[in-house]
Design an enzyme around this catalytic site. Structure first.
Site, PDB file in Angstrom:
ATOM      1  N   ASP A 196      69.377 -13.594  51.504  1.00  0.00           N
ATOM      2  CA  ASP A 196      67.921 -13.741  51.482  1.00  0.00           C
ATOM      3  C   ASP A 196      67.357 -13.200  50.163  1.00  0.00           C
ATOM      4  OD1 ASP A 196      65.194 -13.910  52.079  1.00  0.00           O
ATOM      5  OD2 ASP A 196      65.534 -13.379  54.179  1.00  0.00           O
TER       6      ASP A 196
ATOM      7  N   HIS B 219      67.159 -17.540  53.034  1.00  0.00           N
ATOM      8  CA  HIS B 219      66.079 -17.383  54.001  1.00  0.00           C
ATOM      9  C   HIS B 219      65.828 -18.676  54.766  1.00  0.00           C
ATOM     10  CE1 HIS B 219      62.734 -15.150  55.641  1.00  0.00           C
ATOM     11  NE2 HIS B 219      61.887 -16.126  55.349  1.00  0.00           N
TER      12      HIS B 219
ATOM     13  N   SER C 152      60.795 -15.711  60.386  1.00  0.00           N
ATOM     14  CA  SER C 152      60.192 -14.967  59.280  1.00  0.00           C
ATOM     15  C   SER C 152      59.028 -14.126  59.808  1.00  0.00           C
ATOM     16  CB  SER C 152      59.770 -15.933  58.175  1.00  0.00           C
ATOM     17  OG  SER C 152      59.537 -15.257  56.963  1.00  0.00           O
TER      18      SER C 152
END
Length: 331
Positions: free
Chosen positions: A230, A285, A110
């Protein structure tokens, strides 16, 4: 936090890759990991990934980047702090690790992905060889959708400040996600006030940094993974440096953008030489399985670098047309 659920990974390369045969056995490079928002450098998930890396490629030394040796403070620093200062501290931190002196590979989860890219551009000493980013926000976020627990006041405070006053000097220099906020429909305030991303992406025409371009284009390989489902990174296409117009719903691929065409960062050089890769997975995610991670480690981070596919297929860059590759189990 990295979670693990079943997924299939899809692989594409910008061009067909040609690699020379190794002339001698290569030493296994160390692995550096930079965790994402709300995680800690010593969390069970991060430590488990280090163990998997060593199982896949025996002898892998792993260093997990920290902004504070206390796990709770390290987590808070992923929400609050000046990213420029944090990257400077990481540059010094990595220089002090003797095992990294001759180069290393790295994985950024991330926001750790664009921060590792910032490390490469800003210092890159010791040198990073292969960079893999999972769900990074390379082209910023146009909304903040982190799921904050009712009792997580650090997360809730960051979210509130980002939504209410994202362009104020205090927020830009204190709230980490605000420093990579970027709304393509409203780029004026971003170019004027962004405390991190506008600089690291070399988007300000009056001050483009040639060192950033030189350093990033020195990577042996830059692999960007986008999570197909995501809903945390908005837009998810940011993981590939793509531009998504929230008003029209049109996605502009990296190769069609000025940042690539005019090569502000060296991405065009990487792409034209087959060193820039785009991967996607149908997970949410940070949903990763041990199987896929081990496959990635063996494919990209082994002693000889990326393995040669038996039947390489030409990819089409970031246009979403891929050859299916299951990186788990068979490698």
């Amino acid at each position: 936090m990295v979670s693990r659920t079943a997924l299939v990974i899809l692989l594409s390369t910008s061009v067909a890759l040609a690699r020379p045969e190794p002339t001698a056995a290569k030493k296994q490079l160390p692995l550096v990991i930079w965790h994402g928002l709300g995680d800690t450098y010593n969390s069970e998930g991060i430590m488990g990934i280090g163990e998997l890396a060593n199982e896949a490629n025996p002898g892998t030394f792993m260093h997990s980047i920290y902004l504070d040796e206390d796990g709770g403070s390290d987590r808070s620093a992923s929400f609050f702090g000046l990213v420029d200062t944090q990257i400077s501290e990481v540059c010094s931190q990595l220089q002090a690790v003797p095992e990294l002196a001759h180069g290393f590979n790295a994985i950024g989860f991330s926001q750790g992905g664009q921060f590792l890219r910032g490390y490469v551009e800003r210092c890159n000493d010791p040198p990073l060889k292969t960079l893999i980013t999972f769900g990074a926000q390379h082209n910023g976020i146009a909304d903040f959708l982190a799921s904050c627990k009712p009792t997580d006041f650090v997360c809730k405070s960051a979210s509130s400040l980002l939504r209410s006053s994202k362009w104020s000097p205090w927020v830009q220099h204190k709230v980490v996600p605000a420093q990579y906020y970027r709304d393509p429909d409203d780029l004026g305030p971003y170019l004027e006030y962004s405390a991190f991303l506008a600089d690291i992406n070399n988007e300000r025409p009056e001050g483009r940094n040639e060192t950033y371009k030189k350093h990033l284009s020195s990577l042996e390989r830059f692999v960007m993974v986008m999570f197909e489902d995501d809903q945390t990174v908005v837009p998810k296409e940011s993981a590939w440096f793509a531009e998504f117009n929230t008003t029209s719903g049109v996605t502009t691929r990296l190769e069609e953008r000025a940042i690539y065409k005019e090569d502000w960062l060296g991405l065009k050089k990487l792409g034209s030489e087959g060193r820039l890769e785009y991967l996607t997975t149908p997970g949410k995610h940070m949903q990763l399985t041990d199987e896929v991670l081990v496959g990635m480690f063996k494919t990209y981070l082994g002693p000889g670098g990326k393995k040669e596919e038996k039947k390489p297929k030409k990819g089409k860059g970031s246009d979403g047309k891929f050859s299916l590759q299951n990186l788990g189990g068979e490698l």
